[in-house]
Design an enzyme around this catalytic site. Structure first.
Site, short mmCIF file in Angstrom:
data_model
loop_
_atom_site.label_atom_id
_atom_site.label_comp_id
_atom_site.label_asym_id
_atom_site.label_seq_id
_atom_site.Cartn_x
_atom_site.Cartn_y
_atom_site.Cartn_z
N HIS A 7 0.83 -1.20 0.00
CA HIS A 7 0.00 0.00 0.00
C HIS A 7 0.87 1.26 0.00
CE1 HIS A 7 -3.74 -2.27 1.53
NE2 HIS A 7 -3.72 -2.16 0.23
N GLU A 66 5.85 -17.74 -18.83
CA GLU A 66 6.54 -17.34 -17.59
C GLU A 66 7.38 -18.47 -17.03
OE1 GLU A 66 3.55 -15.48 -14.99
OE2 GLU A 66 2.13 -16.98 -15.68
N CYS A 105 4.15 -8.47 -20.29
CA CYS A 105 3.37 -7.80 -19.24
C CYS A 105 4.08 -7.86 -17.89
CB CYS A 105 1.97 -8.39 -19.14
SG CYS A 105 1.97 -10.14 -18.74
N ASP A 142 8.01 -13.77 -13.51
CA ASP A 142 8.15 -15.20 -13.22
C ASP A 142 9.18 -15.86 -14.13
OD1 ASP A 142 6.59 -16.05 -10.99
OD2 ASP A 142 4.82 -15.46 -12.12
#
Ligand code: PEP
Ligand code: MG
Length: 847
Positions: free
Chosen positions: A467, A704, A775, A728
């Site tokens: 956060h 990945e 991505c 990954d």
């Protein structure tokens, strides 16, 4: 014939017993029934009856109806190991209950965190009746209102030969069997015994002291209340009594030994803290919020509260904590309504929710009742919880430790400070041009920073998804997470340069270096401003190749940000955000609603790539229980997991297909490592599409895992597109945990091994004229972008704030040069050599 309706003992969703991850229940060894993924926390009587046994861990009990049907209610899986923690008995042995009477209350959040699974089993059995049991599966049910099992009972036929044998044969007794499982004889060993005993026609009994029970009935066995350390014997009488004891006793001993086994916890390995950069004045971490800043170091000092351990009057302390919780709740709610930014507001709403988490409050009030002060109890409870979270390997979960410490301090400040009201309104004040260093920076501290004065943040903990990082991004403050711990030793006032895009902090700058850092900062700000102005322009290289720049999103809010930033598509919708932090999977309608909202935002002309649920291993879901795994990143994750839970997978596919008419929907499967997985998953999409008469969608694969890159051509013959998950792919190629901040620097996607796999992926896809996106984080790394283009990638997708700068960067590139650069990089031996190559291109100086 008698009929019995069994009502839901909890709110939740019913689950086919055969599919739950517990071989004893799933195999029907305990009996027939149904399981429920709970959404409420008080187990209530599902039928009228008498409480005939209660397990000493209070996690299970049985009722017997007036017709002699036994109903076992078992909360969660393997919850016996919690030894009663989190369970509060609301009934007693021998009590006569009616439908809806409370039986056991349980601490939902505690179980969510500590139980293998929350799946609660409702099993029926009868020693003298044949039962026909019809479960209601896959339905959202309300406690006491919906029927979950329809039971018909008929008298069992008598077997004359068996009776004769019973009358005439002598009763045989086994040797003593020691109950080695410290948790006693719970449902699992009881079920093993009952199912073994049922294989024989003889009557089999289990004997503890002077009590005995029918060994063919799970509830009868559990009624003996056999504890760890007790000894039992078995008795058998009938024609096959000797065979029965001969077979059952070893099976029972084996079940006991297995029940005592616990999956070993992975031992953390200490990694020596060596500087990760060869330059001692450069500290390295994870890029958490892009941008550059020059300034002076200041160490953030967390508030220290004086906490007395004990207090004389528990009632007064309870009241103090209750008042502080209520006040903080109101403050946080107010704060969340005042903040215009929806994402920031959501963080404080979540903090308000956390204050009423019974896992925290029950424990704190318990400590107060044992004589501790309110402040001590709250501090200890929150610290323990934060420590547990911070050791989880999932960056998403471990990042929540900072949130827990934030609410800890908020309450401690209210408890300890008479002028708390004024104190909490005062923003943290720092001098101009501060680069703030912290071990952990609470989200509320970031929100209260004066943005004009803060040039950057660097934290030794946390991740790019915390956060705190999200807030830094929305405030436009460059930030680094998981920076080397020696950052905490940098003296206040040291001149420094932070690069939030690279994740580097340079210190001890000479006057000359400082001047050039300042220039870099200015240029970066100018560039950012120009990029923002041009955000709507396409990302076309100088020599005319158009690169599709998309956004990575996890919510409707993010999707809006993508469009605002000039994103041309959504290259990755991480659908797992819909599935986290809840007691049951989102329904088809709920999912469809979110997918449709995003699809409508984009419209028909824009690509929306929705990745199916990528969960598992270290990101557990209470309603999708999985056995503990020694290597979760190599275990049941992504497509492996959803292919094993096709109910969840198919529901998601149908929900995605519901959005197909609103946008150019692409479905993408995560963690494909084998060709067969693609074929199976694709077939499921095609089946559902046919059933629903839904429009066609494109089907793609995330690359990945090295195996997927190596068979890219075969996958491309079946898939419509690829998107490379470099986070990954780097982790699996280099065998370096992506969440381990000590490996940040060397877990480098620019390693030639990763680049070669990207090259192979592109070659495989282009052979079949399929497009390839990236991505993973590399797509937004300005240093990596020329290489990715040179390797032939067609699309880049990234967090929304990076879109304008990357579009601008692409417009400055020349494909020919990118290709030459990529070809050189592919031949290099190390990531360092690739970095040197990129640097030499920039400066014109060869190393
Ligand atoms: C990746 O692995 O690069 C990726 C984009 O997926 P995630 O980060 O969600 O695992
Ligand atoms: Mg991934």
């Amino acid at each position: 014939m008698t009929k019995l309706d069994i009502y839901a003992p909890l709110d939740g969703t019913t689950v086919d017993l055969k599919t739950i991850p517990d071989e004893v229940f799933a195999g029907g060894m305990v009996g027939e029934g149904v399981s429920i993924a709970p959404a409420s926390s008080v187990l209530k009587a599902p039928c009228a009856g008498e409480v005939i046994n209660i397990h000493l861990s209070n996690h299970a009990l049985s009722l017997r109806t007036a017709d002699g049907i036994d109903v076992l209610l078992h909360i969660g899986l393997d919850t016996v190991s919690l030894k009663g923690k989190g369970f509060h008995l609301k009934t007693s042995l021998g009590a006569k209950v009616e439908i809806g009477d409370p039986l056991i209350a349980f601490d939902f959040s505690f179980l969510e965190k500590n139980a293998k699974s929350m799946l609660t089993e409702i099993i029926v059995s009868s020693s003298d009746k044949a039962l026909k049991v019809t479960p209601v599966i896959g339905k959202k049910v309300t406690v006491g209102t919906d029927v979950i099992l329809a039971v018909t009972a008929t008298a069992k036929d008598k077997e004359p030969q068996e009776n004769t044998a019973l009358d005439t044969d002598e009763e045989l007794t086994s040797w003593q069997i020691k109950i080695t499982d410290p948790t006693g004889f719970h449902a699992r060993p009881a079920a093993v015994l009952a199912s073994e005993a049922k294989k024989f026609s003889s009557a089999v009994k289990i004997v503890k002291g002077d009590k005995e029970a029918d060994a063919k009935s799970v509830t009868a066995i559990m009624g003996l209340d056999i504890k760890g350390g007790d000894s039992v014997t078995l008795k058998a009488k009938g024609s096959d009594a000797a065979d029965a004891l001969f077979d059952i006793v070893p099976a029972l001993e084996l079940a006991m030994s297995k029940a005592g086994e616990k999956a070993p916890l992975p031992t953390p390995i200490a990694i020596p803290l060596t500087p990760l950069s060869s330059d001692p004045n450069t500290l390295v971490g994870t890029p958490a919020s892009e941008g550059k800043g020059t300034g002076k170091i200041r160490l953030f000092t967390p508030a220290v509260f004086k906490v007395e351990e004990t207090a004389a009057n528990p009632a007064a302390e309870v009241k103090k904590l209750e008042d502080a919780l209520a006040e903080a709740h109101t403050d946080l709610q107010e704060l969340s309504t005042k903040i215009p930014d929806a994402k920031q507001a959501a963080i404080f709403k979540a903090h308000a929710e956390m204050l009423s988490d019974t896992a925290l409050t029950d424990k704190a009030f318990g400590l107060i009742n044992s004589g501790k002060s309110a402040a001590f109890a709250w501090n200890k409870t929150c610290e323990e919880e934060a420590n547990n979270l911070s050791h989880l390997s999932s960056p998403i979960l471990s990042a929540r430790a900072a949130d827990i410490r934030d609410i800890k301090n908020r309450i401690l400040s209210l408890l300890s400070n008479a002028n708390a009201k004024e104190a909490k309104e005062t923003p943290l004040s720092y001098p101009d041009d501060t680069i703030l260093i912290a071990e952990e920076l609470p989200p509320s501290a970031v929100a209260s920073l004066d943005k004009a004065k803060i040039k950057g943040l660097a934290m030794t903990s946390g991740s790019a998804t915390s956060h705190t990082a999200i807030l830094a991004k929305t405030l436009g403050i460059p930030a680094i997470a998981g920076i080397e711990k020696r950052a905490l030793e940098i003296p206040d006032g040291t001149l420094a340069f932070i690069d939030g895009s690279k994740g580097t902090l340079q210190i001890n700058l000479s006057a000359k270096d400082f001047a050039s850092a300042l220039k870099e900062e200015e240029q970066s700000q100018e560039k950012h401003a120009a990029a923002l102005k041009n955000a709507a322009l396409p990302a076309t290289t100088k020599d005319g190749k158009n690169i599709d720049i998309g956004g990575n999103v996890g919510s409707v809010f993010d999707a809006e940000k993508v469009l605002e930033a000039g994103g041309e598509s959504i290259g990755l919708l991480r659908s797992e955000f819909l599935f986290l932090d809840r007691a049951a999977a989102p329904s088809e309608d709920e999912q469809a609603d979110t997918y449709i909202k995003i699809a409508k935002l984009l419209g028909k002309d824009k690509k929306l790539i929705i990745r199916t649920l990528d969960i598992g291993g270290d990101k557990p879901l209470s309603y999708l229980p999985m056995p503990a795994e020694a290597n979760p990143f190599l275990g049941m994750r992504g497509i492996r997991l959803t292919l094993a839970h096709q109910d969840i997978f198919r529901t998601q596919i149908r929900a995605i297909l519901a959005a197909a008419k609103y946008s150019d929907i692409h479905i993408m499967f995560p963690m494909i490592s084998r060709y067969k997985e693609l074929i199976e998953a694709k077939q499921i999409v095609l089946d559902e599409q046919k059933k629903l008469h839904a429009p066609k969608v494109k089907i793609g694969v995330m690359i990945e895992v090295p195996s997927a890159a190596l068979i890219a051509d075969s996958l491309a013959s079946e898939a419509d597109f690829f998107s490379i998950g470099t986070n990954d792919l780097t982790q699996y190629t280099l065998a370096m945990d992506r969440g381990n901040s000590d490996l940040n620097k060397i877990a480098d996607g620019l390693h030639p091994a990763v680049l070669r796999l990207i090259k192979m992926t592109v070659a495989g896809a282009h052979k079949y004229k399929k497009f390839v996106g990236v991505c993973g984080d590399m797509a937004s790394n300005p240093a990596a972008v020329p290489l990715l283009l040179g390797l032939g990638v067609d699309e880049l997708s990234m967090a929304p704030p990076s879109i304008p700068t990357i579009k601008e960067l692409v417009r400055e590139l020349d494909m020919k040069k990118c290709e030459q650069l990529a070809n050189k990089a592919l031949e290099l031996p190390s990531a360092t050599a690739v970095h040197d190559l990129l640097q030499s291109q920039k400066t014109g100086v060869k190393k």
